[in-house]
Enzyme design. Structure first.
Site, PDB file in Angstrom:
ATOM      1  N   ASP A   1       0.826  -1.218   0.000  1.00 54.15           N
ATOM      2  CA  ASP A   1       0.000   0.000   0.000  1.00 54.15           C
ATOM      3  C   ASP A   1       0.861   1.270   0.000  1.00 54.15           C
ATOM      4  O   ASP A   1       0.676   2.156   0.843  1.00 54.15           O
ATOM      5  CB  ASP A   1      -0.915   0.025   1.235  1.00 54.15           C
ATOM      6  CG  ASP A   1      -1.668  -1.278   1.439  1.00 54.15           C
ATOM      7  OD1 ASP A   1      -2.098  -1.879   0.445  1.00 54.15           O
ATOM      8  OD2 ASP A   1      -1.839  -1.686   2.603  1.00 54.15           O
TER       9      ASP A   1
ATOM     10  N   GLU B   1     -11.437   0.024  -3.102  1.00 58.75           N
ATOM     11  CA  GLU B   1     -10.563   0.552  -2.041  1.00 58.75           C
ATOM     12  C   GLU B   1      -9.382   1.263  -2.687  1.00 58.75           C
ATOM     13  O   GLU B   1      -9.323   1.407  -3.905  1.00 58.75           O
ATOM     14  CB  GLU B   1     -10.073  -0.582  -1.124  1.00 58.75           C
ATOM     15  CG  GLU B   1      -9.224  -1.631  -1.832  1.00 58.75           C
ATOM     16  CD  GLU B   1      -8.862  -2.821  -0.951  1.00 58.75           C
ATOM     17  OE1 GLU B   1      -9.336  -2.918   0.197  1.00 58.75           O
ATOM     18  OE2 GLU B   1      -8.109  -3.692  -1.440  1.00 58.75           O
TER      19      GLU B   1
END
Ligand code: FUB
Length: 370
Positions: free
Chosen positions: A61, A268
């Site tokens: 991420d 997301e």
């Protein structure tokens, strides 16, 4: 919406095996146990085009920013907590953050060590997921999602005088915050906006009425998809300055993307970058594993869907950031090649990103055929 493929995508099964054997034998960051690898075998042979930025720990991420002329990366720090894979993502049980930095892409990468530990966040329960950072007036802000002690994801903020940390968390989560994957974009006029949200494990589907409902509620396939959120930050960057709003993502006919449009709708990993005066909202489509993007004329949107930036990577999740440094645009992303395909043990990587003359983005495939 069905989610029985959450951690079993065909792409993951396809690509994992070509990397599984050598990766598992050669790398073991953080002394992780390789025993619970979930990849299957296949004869498909694909080779990653890029190497992990660091191999001493697993990272995911990546939120990249240029601070003080240097590239800083704020990733999740993946660990194997020994928790079996579940649809709700419980096995992503991360406990701290490390900040990485480098003076240029291709240069030596520094791991600055622990920047924030879950034990120092008074309200935190478990699962430190994807963070982001921002800078204003000499202070650096680290924004992070973590479940509170009631197991509800909230978004917290921690501050430091250095982009590398360590960061000191505020005593409480940001009031009115929920779900996961915060990212903060600062516009040329100095206003900062947080985008956030993630469905399934990220709990966005539990907030459709504006208050938390522990039962998952998804729109029907022919209804508008769950939308990511945007909110302007207060001047001190520690609070929301206004009510949270939906980020509208429209199709080519100006209609909201539908819940059944799995190839294009939001899941997301929100990110916002600005290019030639346009606002580019990019995100993961989740169970179809793309990083997609949509373009708008305002940080609030609406954004019109334009295409895919990054095709699926090894591992279930896909999560990225986009940043310019020295006149070149870069895509930071992750995959699970270092762990041999384990969905929760990922590594951050970087590759060049190209805007075409018409403003669209060239699609990247992070693998080459052997
Ligand atoms: O790293 C945990 C979660 O996986 C992130 O919050 C999501 O974006 C996905 O990458």
């Amino acid at each position: 919406m069905t989610k029985n493929t959450y951690f079993k995508s065909s792409f993951f099964m396809l690509v994992a095996a070509s990397l599984l054997t050598s990766a598992c034998q050669n790398n073991n960051p953080d002394n992780q146990d390789d025993a619970n690898a979930t990849a299957s075998t296949t004869s498909e042979a694909q080779k990653p085009s890029t190497e992990p930025l660091v191999t001493n720990i697993y990272t995911a991420d990546p939120s990249a920013h240029v601070f003080e002329g240097r590239i800083y990366i704020y990733p999740s720090h993946d660990v194997d907590a020994g928790i079996p894979e579940k649809d709700d993502g419980s096995h992503f049980d991360m406990r701290d953050y490390h900040v990485l930095s480098m003076d240029r892409v291709g240069g030596e990468v520094t791991d600055h060590g622990v920047a924030l530990d879950i034990k120092d966040i008074p309200w935190a329960g478990r699962q430190l997921w994807a963070p982001d950072a921002a800078h204003k007036d000499g202070t650096y802000y680290l924004y992070f999602p973590v479940k509170d002690k009631q197991d509800v994801f909230r978004i917290g903020v921690a501050t430091s005088k250095s982009p590398a940390g360590p960061f000191k968390p505020e005593a409480k989560p940001i009031e009115g915050s929920y779900s996961i994957d915060p990212t903060v974009f600062t516009d040329s006029d100095g206003a900062s906006y947080m985008y956030f949200g993630g469905i399934w494990g990220g709990q966005l589907q539990r907030w459709s009425t504006g208050t938390y409902n522990a039962n998952d509620t998804y729109p029907a396939d022919d209804q508008p998809a769950l939308m990511p959120k945007i909110v302007r930050m207060s001047d001190n960057m520690l609070q929301f300055a206004e009510p949270v709003r939906d980020v509208q993502i429209l199709d080519e006919n100006g209609k909201l993307l539908l819940a059944g449009d799995n190839d294009r709708r939001f899941f997301e990993a929100a990110w916002l970058h600005k290019y030639n005066g346009k606002y580019y909202f990019s995100y993961s489509t989740g169970d179809t594993h793309n990083i997609a993007y949509a373009i708008g004329d305002s940080p609030y949107g609406p954004f019109t869907y334009k295409g895919v930036i990054l095709e699926p990577v090894l591992g279930w999740t896909n999560h990225h950031s986009i940043v310019e440094h020295d006149g070149q645009w870069y895509l930071f992303y992750h995959d699970s090649s270092l762990s041999g395909g384990k969905t929760h043990l990922r590594s951050v990587k970087v590759t060049e990103l190209t805007h075409r003359p018409d403003g669209t983005i060239e699609t990247i495939n992070a693998y080459t055929e052997n």
